[in-house]
Design a protein around this motif. Sequence first.
Motif, PDB file in Angstrom:
ATOM      1  N   LYS A  75      11.416   1.212  18.835  1.00  0.00           N
ATOM      2  CA  LYS A  75      10.471   2.463  18.879  1.00  0.00           C
ATOM      3  C   LYS A  75      10.673   2.975  20.597  1.00  0.00           C
ATOM      4  O   LYS A  75      10.628   1.645  20.836  1.00  0.00           O
ATOM      5  N   PRO A  76       9.876   4.481  20.527  1.00  0.00           N
ATOM      6  CA  PRO A  76      10.547   4.686  21.547  1.00  0.00           C
ATOM      7  C   PRO A  76       8.958   4.342  22.157  1.00  0.00           C
ATOM      8  O   PRO A  76       8.170   4.829  22.105  1.00  0.00           O
ATOM      9  N   GLU A  77       8.787   4.054  24.276  1.00  0.00           N
ATOM     10  CA  GLU A  77       7.868   4.638  24.246  1.00  0.00           C
ATOM     11  C   GLU A  77       7.071   4.916  25.884  1.00  0.00           C
ATOM     12  O   GLU A  77       5.895   4.990  25.781  1.00  0.00           O
ATOM     13  N   GLU A  78       8.676   5.828  26.385  1.00  0.00           N
ATOM     14  CA  GLU A  78       8.903   6.145  26.938  1.00  0.00           C
ATOM     15  C   GLU A  78       9.517   7.334  26.966  1.00  0.00           C
ATOM     16  O   GLU A  78      10.120   7.725  25.892  1.00  0.00           O
ATOM     17  N   SER A  79       9.417   8.031  28.257  1.00  0.00           N
ATOM     18  CA  SER A  79       9.730   9.929  27.852  1.00  0.00           C
ATOM     19  C   SER A  79      11.329  10.098  27.730  1.00  0.00           C
ATOM     20  O   SER A  79      11.756   9.230  29.171  1.00  0.00           O
ATOM     21  N   ALA A  80      12.296  10.406  28.002  1.00  0.00           N
ATOM     22  CA  ALA A  80      13.886  10.348  28.136  1.00  0.00           C
ATOM     23  C   ALA A  80      14.148  10.957  28.974  1.00  0.00           C
ATOM     24  O   ALA A  80      13.494  11.590  30.129  1.00  0.00           O
ATOM     25  N   ILE A  81      14.788  10.208  29.702  1.00  0.00           N
ATOM     26  CA  ILE A  81      15.879  10.702  30.696  1.00  0.00           C
ATOM     27  C   ILE A  81      16.666  11.637  31.191  1.00  0.00           C
ATOM     28  O   ILE A  81      17.412  10.732  29.970  1.00  0.00           O
ATOM     29  N   GLN A  82      16.721  12.770  31.149  1.00  0.00           N
ATOM     30  CA  GLN A  82      17.780  13.482  31.544  1.00  0.00           C
ATOM     31  C   GLN A  82      18.902  13.297  32.409  1.00  0.00           C
ATOM     32  O   GLN A  82      19.304  13.201  33.473  1.00  0.00           O
ATOM     33  N   PHE A  83      19.762  12.626  31.760  1.00  0.00           N
ATOM     34  CA  PHE A  83      21.064  11.949  32.845  1.00  0.00           C
ATOM     35  C   PHE A  83      22.025  13.379  33.022  1.00  0.00           C
ATOM     36  O   PHE A  83      22.308  13.718  32.621  1.00  0.00           O
TER      37      PHE A  83
END
Length: 357
Positions: free
Chosen positions: A216-224
């Motif tokens: 499950k996601p726990e952190e915000s997504a990174i926009q590479f």
Amino acid sequence: MSQSYPPDPPNRRSSSRFDEGIAIVVALATMGTILFWVLSHPNRKLATTPNPTSTPTETTRQNPTFSQILEEFLPDGVSPLPGTTPQPTTTPPSATTTPRQPWWVGLGLVPQTPSEQPVEPSPQPPVTPVLPETTNITPAESSCSTQPNGGNLCSTPTPPQTVQSSPSETTWASPFVAYFMSKNWATGSDQKPFKPNEKITRGEFAAQLQRAFNQKPEESAIQFKDIPQNFWAKSALKAVTQSGFLVGYPGNVFQPQQEIPRVQVLVALASGLKLKPSKNSQQTLQIFKDADQIPSWAVEGVAAATEAGLVVNYPDQNTLNPNQSATYGEVASMIYQGLVYQGKVKPISSDYIIKSP
């Protein structure tokens, strides 16, 4: 009565000459008629009754035309009659060819000599080929070899020995790869199965993490910045960065086509599984001969992965090769050990799994 004289006898000489002249005229007329008939019909032959037992060639010899008679006495290259071309005589092919004979031989004027008779070849007995004798070579004899100086060098045969070869990349990693194939995880960007000894990229590694753990996601997504919108593993990159496995390079750069080093695989697993070393990291890493090659930022993560049993070294257990590009077989084995740590799969017995001291 006057005496009368008998009449003069006929002149026999003048009568004979007259008869000879008439004969000459008749002969010349006859020859002229024949010559005119021959010249006006060059292709006509003298009418004869064919012999049913003779061949076309024999009939032509026995009944020559005037042109053929002249041809016998003319030199080579001279046409027998002006304005005519001799027609070639086509004879059927036969096993033996009869030599050409003079035209008078067929008329029976001159008997054939034995040399003019066709000679049939005498049949030869069949020749049986002589095959070389074959020799069965036993294993002991096959060990002999011929030397350049003409001598033979033979060695005494020894009983077969069991040679244990070192396992190949495919052999040692096959149990781990087989599990990924059973789950349909063993595919890359082109949807083709990975080979155990193939190098794996950072984008492909992210896809393997997402398929295996799917946390499950726990952190915000990174926009590479270097990930295009249509990148095949974009959703996987978003999932593994939100679950804490990967964070990329400084400046929001991921470099998905770069081959991933072994040290990054271990640090990513330790980060995503929330592993922490329970003792001094340097003491744990003393098991590796090349521990000094581990980057300082990765020491704690590699030590935690080693304590958890995630490190798999092939072929030497005590050599980590931290900066060497990881193969699919190595990544599959380390991810599988992460699943073992979570209790999701059963352990696989392998001599290359590192056990913390």
